[in-house]
Design a protein around this motif. Structure first.
Motif, PDB file in Angstrom:
ATOM      1  N   MET A 254      53.321   6.861  85.183  1.00  0.00           N
ATOM      2  CA  MET A 254      52.862   6.866  83.795  1.00  0.00           C
ATOM      3  C   MET A 254      53.929   7.474  82.890  1.00  0.00           C
ATOM      4  SD  MET A 254      49.262   8.352  82.285  1.00  0.00           S
ATOM      5  CE  MET A 254      48.850   8.192  80.534  1.00  0.00           C
ATOM      6  N   VAL A 255      54.570   8.548  83.348  1.00  0.00           N
ATOM      7  CA  VAL A 255      55.646   9.163  82.565  1.00  0.00           C
ATOM      8  C   VAL A 255      56.824   8.197  82.436  1.00  0.00           C
ATOM      9  CG1 VAL A 255      57.365  11.012  82.544  1.00  0.00           C
ATOM     10  CG2 VAL A 255      54.995  11.523  83.109  1.00  0.00           C
TER      11      VAL A 255
ATOM     12  N   LEU B  72      38.993  21.469  72.669  1.00  0.00           N
ATOM     13  CA  LEU B  72      39.240  20.162  72.057  1.00  0.00           C
ATOM     14  C   LEU B  72      38.412  19.937  70.796  1.00  0.00           C
ATOM     15  CD1 LEU B  72      39.452  18.165  75.391  1.00  0.00           C
ATOM     16  CD2 LEU B  72      41.343  18.621  73.800  1.00  0.00           C
ATOM     17  N   GLY B  73      37.522  20.848  70.509  1.00  0.00           N
ATOM     18  CA  GLY B  73      36.828  20.816  69.228  1.00  0.00           C
ATOM     19  C   GLY B  73      37.685  21.389  68.113  1.00  0.00           C
ATOM     20  N   LYS B  74      38.781  22.075  68.480  1.00  0.00           N
ATOM     21  CA  LYS B  74      39.661  22.712  67.504  1.00  0.00           C
ATOM     22  C   LYS B  74      40.997  22.001  67.365  1.00  0.00           C
ATOM     23  CE  LYS B  74      37.657  27.198  68.697  1.00  0.00           C
ATOM     24  NZ  LYS B  74      37.934  28.534  69.293  1.00  0.00           N
ATOM     25  N   GLN B  75      41.359  21.190  68.348  1.00  0.00           N
ATOM     26  CA  GLN B  75      42.636  20.484  68.334  1.00  0.00           C
ATOM     27  C   GLN B  75      42.498  19.186  69.113  1.00  0.00           C
ATOM     28  OE1 GLN B  75      44.498  23.958  70.008  1.00  0.00           O
ATOM     29  NE2 GLN B  75      44.855  22.944  71.976  1.00  0.00           N
ATOM     30  N   ARG B  76      43.422  18.266  68.879  1.00  0.00           N
ATOM     31  CA  ARG B  76      43.295  16.918  69.448  1.00  0.00           C
ATOM     32  C   ARG B  76      43.572  16.883  70.949  1.00  0.00           C
ATOM     33  NH1 ARG B  76      46.750  11.702  67.224  1.00  0.00           N
ATOM     34  NH2 ARG B  76      45.856  10.133  68.630  1.00  0.00           N
ATOM     35  N   PHE B  77      44.553  17.674  71.389  1.00  0.00           N
ATOM     36  CA  PHE B  77      44.922  17.695  72.806  1.00  0.00           C
ATOM     37  C   PHE B  77      44.957  19.139  73.299  1.00  0.00           C
ATOM     38  CE2 PHE B  77      46.784  13.709  71.190  1.00  0.00           C
ATOM     39  CZ  PHE B  77      46.196  12.808  72.071  1.00  0.00           C
ATOM     40  N   LEU B  78      45.190  19.321  74.584  1.00  0.00           N
ATOM     41  CA  LEU B  78      45.068  20.651  75.169  1.00  0.00           C
ATOM     42  C   LEU B  78      46.147  21.628  74.718  1.00  0.00           C
ATOM     43  CD1 LEU B  78      43.926  19.865  78.821  1.00  0.00           C
ATOM     44  CD2 LEU B  78      42.564  20.790  76.948  1.00  0.00           C
TER      45      LEU B  78
ATOM     46  N   PHE C 128      50.042  14.737  72.064  1.00  0.00           N
ATOM     47  CA  PHE C 128      49.879  14.383  73.479  1.00  0.00           C
ATOM     48  C   PHE C 128      51.078  14.883  74.267  1.00  0.00           C
ATOM     49  CE2 PHE C 128      50.734  11.172  76.836  1.00  0.00           C
ATOM     50  CZ  PHE C 128      49.578  11.336  77.600  1.00  0.00           C
ATOM     51  N   THR C 129      50.830  15.578  75.381  1.00  0.00           N
ATOM     52  CA  THR C 129      51.916  16.113  76.206  1.00  0.00           C
ATOM     53  C   THR C 129      51.629  15.863  77.690  1.00  0.00           C
ATOM     54  OG1 THR C 129      50.960  18.311  76.556  1.00  0.00           O
ATOM     55  CG2 THR C 129      52.267  17.990  74.532  1.00  0.00           C
ATOM     56  N   LEU C 130      52.583  16.279  78.501  1.00  0.00           N
ATOM     57  CA  LEU C 130      52.408  16.193  79.950  1.00  0.00           C
ATOM     58  C   LEU C 130      51.166  16.949  80.406  1.00  0.00           C
ATOM     59  CD1 LEU C 130      56.029  16.770  81.339  1.00  0.00           C
ATOM     60  CD2 LEU C 130      54.760  14.619  81.266  1.00  0.00           C
ATOM     61  N   ALA C 131      50.794  18.006  79.692  1.00  0.00           N
ATOM     62  CA  ALA C 131      49.619  18.784  80.084  1.00  0.00           C
ATOM     63  C   ALA C 131      48.360  17.925  80.076  1.00  0.00           C
ATOM     64  CB  ALA C 131      49.454  19.981  79.155  1.00  0.00           C
ATOM     65  N   ASP C 132      48.268  16.987  79.150  1.00  0.00           N
ATOM     66  CA  ASP C 132      47.144  16.047  79.125  1.00  0.00           C
ATOM     67  C   ASP C 132      47.333  14.981  80.195  1.00  0.00           C
ATOM     68  OD1 ASP C 132      45.928  17.071  76.514  1.00  0.00           O
ATOM     69  OD2 ASP C 132      47.929  16.488  75.842  1.00  0.00           O
ATOM     70  N   LEU C 133      48.540  14.451  80.263  1.00  0.00           N
ATOM     71  CA  LEU C 133      48.841  13.351  81.171  1.00  0.00           C
ATOM     72  C   LEU C 133      48.602  13.737  82.627  1.00  0.00           C
ATOM     73  CD1 LEU C 133      51.938  11.063  80.793  1.00  0.00           C
ATOM     74  CD2 LEU C 133      51.329  11.978  83.018  1.00  0.00           C
TER      75      LEU C 133
ATOM     76  N   GLU D 226      41.417   8.780  74.896  1.00  0.00           N
ATOM     77  CA  GLU D 226      42.766   8.629  74.336  1.00  0.00           C
ATOM     78  C   GLU D 226      43.830   8.581  75.433  1.00  0.00           C
ATOM     79  OE1 GLU D 226      44.217  10.306  70.751  1.00  0.00           O
ATOM     80  OE2 GLU D 226      42.287  11.283  70.318  1.00  0.00           O
ATOM     81  N   ILE D 227      43.619   9.310  76.517  1.00  0.00           N
ATOM     82  CA  ILE D 227      44.585   9.336  77.613  1.00  0.00           C
ATOM     83  C   ILE D 227      44.564   8.026  78.396  1.00  0.00           C
ATOM     84  CG2 ILE D 227      45.207  10.453  79.799  1.00  0.00           C
ATOM     85  CD1 ILE D 227      44.032  13.055  78.634  1.00  0.00           C
ATOM     86  N   ILE D 228      43.392   7.595  78.835  1.00  0.00           N
ATOM     87  CA  ILE D 228      43.332   6.433  79.725  1.00  0.00           C
ATOM     88  C   ILE D 228      43.470   5.104  78.987  1.00  0.00           C
ATOM     89  CG2 ILE D 228      42.010   7.650  81.490  1.00  0.00           C
ATOM     90  CD1 ILE D 228      39.496   6.209  80.482  1.00  0.00           C
ATOM     91  N   GLU D 229      43.420   5.140  77.663  1.00  0.00           N
ATOM     92  CA  GLU D 229      43.648   3.912  76.903  1.00  0.00           C
ATOM     93  C   GLU D 229      45.110   3.746  76.504  1.00  0.00           C
ATOM     94  OE1 GLU D 229      40.894   3.822  73.648  1.00  0.00           O
ATOM     95  OE2 GLU D 229      39.174   3.347  74.946  1.00  0.00           O
ATOM     96  N   ARG D 230      45.954   4.667  76.894  1.00  0.00           N
ATOM     97  CA  ARG D 230      47.380   4.519  76.618  1.00  0.00           C
ATOM     98  C   ARG D 230      47.932   3.357  77.447  1.00  0.00           C
ATOM     99  NH1 ARG D 230      49.444   8.930  73.765  1.00  0.00           N
ATOM    100  NH2 ARG D 230      51.600   8.366  74.284  1.00  0.00           N
TER     101      ARG D 230
END
Length: 223
Positions: A20-21, A154-160, A165-170, A200-204
């Motif tokens: 994926m990367v 995730l209620g305060k920001q879009r990704f972790l 979007f970063t590797l931390a999500d991926l 958002e992750i799996i629809e990339r």
């Protein structure tokens, strides 16, 4: 020289994350298929590259690297993509710290439990071994607790790690992607913020491109 990835043809686990990367960075690569069911990952030739006998292994012009998270960090640092920042540079101290925090959370409080669910619900039956219900229930309980905290974050920001979007999500696709197959799709049902984030992750496109296996994805990357 085209990068070589030694691994299986299926997406769960670290091999799928690395692919994926590679897709995110638009890097061509060759998949050197390792037949784990035949024990190729424990053969002498492979152990020369990966002494623990695990997958994946990356070869870049003679440089050998194993452990999927290390491979991903290496690829992002060596082959940065224009307009894509999967890992903040070390010069951005706070952003990098937030990324490492999120990556540590995935490694310590998500992956162990999601992996256990995968092993118990999918691999054990595949090997005709009994499911340890106590182990499975404990993993599901811990995974639910983790995702409850994710829901707040995730209620305060879009990704972790923030709003990018970063590797931390991926990294979550390694075993998060197996939960639905295992009949425990907590990522889509835990809460609206987690469900939105996971979608958002799996629809990339980088993940969708792996649906037919890693060998086809590797061939497509070189075409």
């Amino acid at each position: 020289m085209v990068l070589k990835l030694y691994g299986p043809d299926f997406t769960p686990g670290g091999s799928g994350v690395v692919c994926m990367v590679l897709a995110e960075l638009q890097l061509p690569y060759e998949l050197v298929f390792i037949d784990m069911f035949a024990g190729e990952h424990k053969g002498a030739a492979y152990l020369e590259k990966q002494p623990f006998g695990k997958v994946p292994v990356m070869e870049d012009d003679g440089f050998i690297l194993y452990e999927s998270r290390a491979i991903c960090r290496y690829l992002v640092q060596k082959y940065p993509a224009t307009g894509l920042c999967l890992m903040p540079p070390e010069t951005e101290t706070e952003s990098r710290a937030a990324f490492e925090q999120a990556a540590s959370i995935e490694f310590a409080t998500f992956e162990p439990y999601a992996r256990t669910v995968y092993l118990q619900k999918i691999i054990q039956p595949l090997l005709r071994l009994p499911i340890d219900q106590v182990v499975l229930d404990r993993a599901l309980e811990n995974l639910t607790a983790t995702l409850n905290v994710y829901e707040v974050i995730l209620g305060k920001q879009r990704f972790l790690a923030g709003d990018e979007f970063t590797l931390a999500d991926l990294f979550h696709v390694a075993f998060g992607s197996t939960l639905e197959t295992a009949g425990c799709d907590l990522l889509s049902t835990s809460g609206p913020n987690v469900a939105r984030w996971w979608r958002e992750i799996i629809e990339r496109p980088s993940w969708a491109g792996l649906k037919d296996g890693l060998r086809k994805a590797a061939a497509a990357s070189c075409s």
